[in-house]
Design a protein around this motif. Structure first.
Motif, PDB file in Angstrom:
ATOM      1  N   GLN A 150       0.865  -1.188   0.000  1.00  0.00           N
ATOM      2  CA  GLN A 150       0.000   0.000   0.000  1.00  0.00           C
ATOM      3  C   GLN A 150       0.895   1.229   0.000  1.00  0.00           C
ATOM      4  O   GLN A 150       1.845   1.311   0.772  1.00  0.00           O
ATOM      5  N   ASP A 188      -3.124   3.816  -2.714  1.00  0.00           N
ATOM      6  CA  ASP A 188      -3.424   2.751  -3.664  1.00  0.00           C
ATOM      7  C   ASP A 188      -2.711   1.499  -3.202  1.00  0.00           C
ATOM      8  O   ASP A 188      -1.800   1.561  -2.371  1.00  0.00           O
ATOM      9  N   THR A 189      -3.123   0.350  -3.718  1.00  0.00           N
ATOM     10  CA  THR A 189      -2.551  -0.913  -3.268  1.00  0.00           C
ATOM     11  C   THR A 189      -2.280  -1.858  -4.431  1.00  0.00           C
ATOM     12  O   THR A 189      -2.907  -1.761  -5.485  1.00  0.00           O
ATOM     13  N   SER A 205      -5.038  -6.610  -7.481  1.00  0.00           N
ATOM     14  CA  SER A 205      -5.334  -5.184  -7.499  1.00  0.00           C
ATOM     15  C   SER A 205      -4.110  -4.454  -7.995  1.00  0.00           C
ATOM     16  O   SER A 205      -2.996  -4.749  -7.587  1.00  0.00           O
ATOM     17  N   PRO A 221      -2.489  -0.434  -9.185  1.00  0.00           N
ATOM     18  CA  PRO A 221      -2.740   1.004  -8.984  1.00  0.00           C
ATOM     19  C   PRO A 221      -3.728   1.545 -10.014  1.00  0.00           C
ATOM     20  O   PRO A 221      -3.739   1.113 -11.159  1.00  0.00           O
ATOM     21  N   THR A 222      -4.539   2.461  -9.563  1.00  0.00           N
ATOM     22  CA  THR A 222      -5.485   3.129 -10.456  1.00  0.00           C
ATOM     23  C   THR A 222      -5.024   4.561 -10.651  1.00  0.00           C
ATOM     24  O   THR A 222      -4.253   5.101  -9.863  1.00  0.00           O
TER      25      THR A 222
END
Length: 142
Positions: free
Chosen positions: A94, A102-103, A137, A139-140
């Motif tokens: 994270q 973000d994670t 998941s 990063p966005t």
């Protein structure tokens, strides 16, 4: 112009618990490619490449101040020493981003561990985690 986020507040977790006293974290991933440049390619055009195959999920390396009595530090070392480890240990990286966090969530196993003892310095460990499969998941963008 974008404003980079500070690394202060970045954390790494093993099995849902934060690994304490981490001083730096580095993540790398890659994908293979093949050179598809032809003999008739103009000399000033540069080479052309095509991505191929599966991407390499990569590795996360980190350093920490070692505390043998710390449960998460012990969990890191146990993960390396456990012959039954099948790469399914859950990890989370994270990190701060401008406006939030973000994670990257992934499975992996500890592939290397180096303990350093230096005169007039704290005990330190350098650790590498090998990722297996796809991260759940990524990063966005903000």
């Amino acid at each position: 112009m974008s404003t980079p986020a500070t690394a202060q507040g970045a954390i790494l977790k093993i099995g849902g618990s934060t690994i304490g006293d981490v001083t730096n974290i580095s993540f790398s991933t890659s994908r293979s490619s093949i050179d598809i440049s032809a003999m008739n390619t103009a000399i000033d055009a540069g080479r052309s490449y095509l991505p191929v195959g599966l991407y390499e999920p990569g590795e996360i390396s980190f350093d920490l101040f070692w505390d043998a009595a710390d449960a998460q530090h012990k969990a890191v070392l146990d993960n390396l020493e456990d012959a039954a480890t099948d790469g399914s240990t859950a990890f989370v990286f994270q990190f701060p981003m401008t406006g939030g966090t973000d994670t990257i969530e992934f499975s992996g196993f500890v592939s290397s561990f180096e303990l350093t003892a230096t005169l007039d310095d704290a005990m330190k460990a350098s650790v590498t985690i090998k990722l297996t499969g796809s991260a759940t998941s990524w990063p966005t963008t903000a």
